[in-house]
Design an enzyme around this catalytic site. Structure first.
Site, PDB file in Angstrom:
ATOM      1  N   ASP A  77       0.817  -1.209   0.000  1.00  0.00           N
ATOM      2  CA  ASP A  77       0.000   0.000   0.000  1.00  0.00           C
ATOM      3  C   ASP A  77       0.857   1.268   0.000  1.00  0.00           C
ATOM      4  O   ASP A  77       0.463   2.289  -0.559  1.00  0.00           O
ATOM      5  CB  ASP A  77      -0.929   0.006   1.216  1.00  0.00           C
ATOM      6  CG  ASP A  77      -2.130  -0.920   1.028  1.00  0.00           C
ATOM      7  OD1 ASP A  77      -2.267  -1.489  -0.062  1.00  0.00           O
ATOM      8  OD2 ASP A  77      -2.922  -1.056   1.978  1.00  0.00           O
ATOM      9  N   ARG A  93      -6.239  19.262  23.102  1.00  0.00           N
ATOM     10  CA  ARG A  93      -4.916  18.889  23.593  1.00  0.00           C
ATOM     11  C   ARG A  93      -4.788  17.376  23.428  1.00  0.00           C
ATOM     12  O   ARG A  93      -5.591  16.604  23.962  1.00  0.00           O
ATOM     13  CB  ARG A  93      -4.735  19.292  25.053  1.00  0.00           C
ATOM     14  CG  ARG A  93      -4.553  20.792  25.243  1.00  0.00           C
ATOM     15  CD  ARG A  93      -4.333  21.139  26.707  1.00  0.00           C
ATOM     16  NE  ARG A  93      -3.164  20.459  27.274  1.00  0.00           N
ATOM     17  CZ  ARG A  93      -1.898  20.873  27.128  1.00  0.00           C
ATOM     18  NH1 ARG A  93      -1.644  21.988  26.421  1.00  0.00           N
ATOM     19  NH2 ARG A  93      -0.899  20.211  27.672  1.00  0.00           N
ATOM     20  N   ALA A 152      -4.738  10.022  21.226  1.00  0.00           N
ATOM     21  CA  ALA A 152      -4.562  10.069  22.680  1.00  0.00           C
ATOM     22  C   ALA A 152      -4.926  11.438  23.250  1.00  0.00           C
ATOM     23  O   ALA A 152      -4.085  12.128  23.817  1.00  0.00           O
ATOM     24  CB  ALA A 152      -3.117   9.713  23.051  1.00  0.00           C
TER      25      ALA A 152
END
Length: 299
Positions: free
Chosen positions: A71, A173, A210
């Site tokens: 890919d 954030r 995250a």
């Protein structure tokens, strides 16, 4: 005649690519097609008995490009050739890929069908973006999978103000943000818990990496959206931030830099064997369970 001039592009770092590449070139030549081998591919594999061509020449001359590799190889070829409108076919040399979907052992049948006009056409949207500092454009590029803004060091987070079509959405954030096409939804965005988007959807996803707040969730936006992301703060323990357009990288971003991303003006045209099913690829690649009685006809 379908595809009178066919270009071959390979992941030339792969050991043993020369043999299947030669077999493919011979098949095309015996079928009366003119074969162009991308210059770096020819140089590194030794398959130089056919005409060699730089990417821009391939874009101007070829009617079809066959990409042999993974890919990642397809991503690079797509960015360079999509503006020319040339359709691409992906031959997987290694593990099954999401967009290099033709197994190496099925090349002869698949290419024979292509040359006979038996194939399915699919269009994939792409992204174009730029990095702006003040009034200066530092970097611009296109991406088939995604544009990723992330921290460059080990600790801390980056803070990003996000606007969509000039309207403030949020300040996040996080370790980073991913702006993904449906094609890229099965890549980094999937690892960051983003949704899988069917390739036919005209949409992009914004996926936080995250995030500090668990309420910051992935969001799906129309492909007409213009995303304007301003890097508002970099943690003191950070060494900086970077932005990636597929595999193209710009590092050492500064607070105040803007990353502007929107749908590209052109699309990637992919050709698949007749009977290609996106869900079949998902089942094989992601090891989804399926009932013994399930068939592709139910997809």
């Amino acid at each position: 005649m379908h595809f009178p001039i066919v270009a071959l592009i390979g992941r030339y770092q792969d050991t043993g690519l020369d043999a299947p590449l030669r077999e493919l070139a011979a098949l095309l030549s015996e079928a009366g097609r003119t074969v162009l081998v991308e210059s770096r591919t020819a140089q590194n594999t030794g398959v130089n008995e056919y005409d060699c061509a730089e990417i821009d020449e391939i874009g101007k001359r070829a009617h079809l490009a066959i990409v042999m590799g993974g890919d990642g190889t397809m991503l690079g070829a797509a960015r360079e050739l999509a503006p020319y409108g040339i359709p691409l076919v992906g031959i997987n040399h290694g593990r099954l890929g999401f967009i290099t979907d033709v197994p190496l052992q099925e090349v002869t049948r698949a290419v024979t069908d292509l040359l006979a006009g038996r194939f399915e056409t699919e269009e994939r949207i792409m992204l174009q973006g730029r990095v702006v500092r003040g009034d200066e454009v530092l970097f611009s590029a296109t991406a088939l999978n995604d544009v990723v803004l992330n921290r460059a060091g080990r600790g801390g987070m980056i803070e990003v103000r996000v606007e969509v079509n000039g309207v403030y959405m949020s300040t996040q954030r996080a370790d980073g943000l991913i702006i993904s096409t449906p094609t890229g939804s099965t890549a980094y965005a999937l690892a960051a818990n983003g949704p899988i988007l069917h390739p036919a959807l005209k949409a992009v996803t914004l996926v936080p990496i995250a995030p500090q707040s668990l309420s910051n969730r992935p969001i799906v936006l129309p492909d007409t959206s213009v995303l304007d992301m301003t890097l508002t703060a970099i943690s003191r323990v950070e060494t900086g931030a970077s932005v990636h357009f597929d595999m193209q990288t710009l590092s050492e971003l500064q607070a105040g830099d803007r990353i502007v991303v929107q749908r590209a003006d052109h699309v990637l045209r992919l050709l698949h064997p007749v009977g290609y099913r996106f869900f079949s690829t998902l089942r094989r690649k992601l090891h989804w369970s399926q009932m013994p009685q399930a068939t592709d006809s139910l997809e």
